[in-house]
Design a protein around this motif. Sequence first.
Motif: not given
Length: 170
Positions: A26-28, A41-42, A154-157, A161-162
Amino acid sequence: MLDQKVAKLLNEQINKEFYSAYLYLDFANFYEERGLSGFANWYQIQAQEERDHAMLFYQYLHNNNAKVTLEAIAKPDVALENLIDPLKAALAHEEYVTGLIHTLYAAAQEVNDFRTTQFLDWFVKEQGEEENNANQLITKMDLFGSDPKGLYMLDNELSTRVYAAPSLVL
Ligand code: FEO
């Protein structure tokens, strides 16, 4: 054979972990709708990790000849408005889950169920990492989130994440 109370709590934890996955999805979804695909993605990966946690409890019960009962998964119930809301809700949720794991651990310890406490050791450590990650995200958002360039970076960072399968193998 597992103690009844311990088995019941382990079974309930399957549902809690699936709920966590649903909450993070839901957060995604919230971030996806706002064009922040790195944040999305995170939390998609976070949701995947929670599904893994659920399956570890599921498998542990089966490996110990205990019955697994799957219950309904509740609708995510966190009201989200500002970009920082999911981050704060995630920390509060992880603190709640840490409490559940500790209650479970104490129940296993009370009946000298060393196999279960050893299984749960991984989760105790994992909860420490989860809380730390959630805290760090809030700090970064507080520092950089109100500046468009900072938010973009920050969004790019977070987009880098994989997914990695859990290090705990049953
Ligand atoms: Fe399954 Fe985020 O703890």
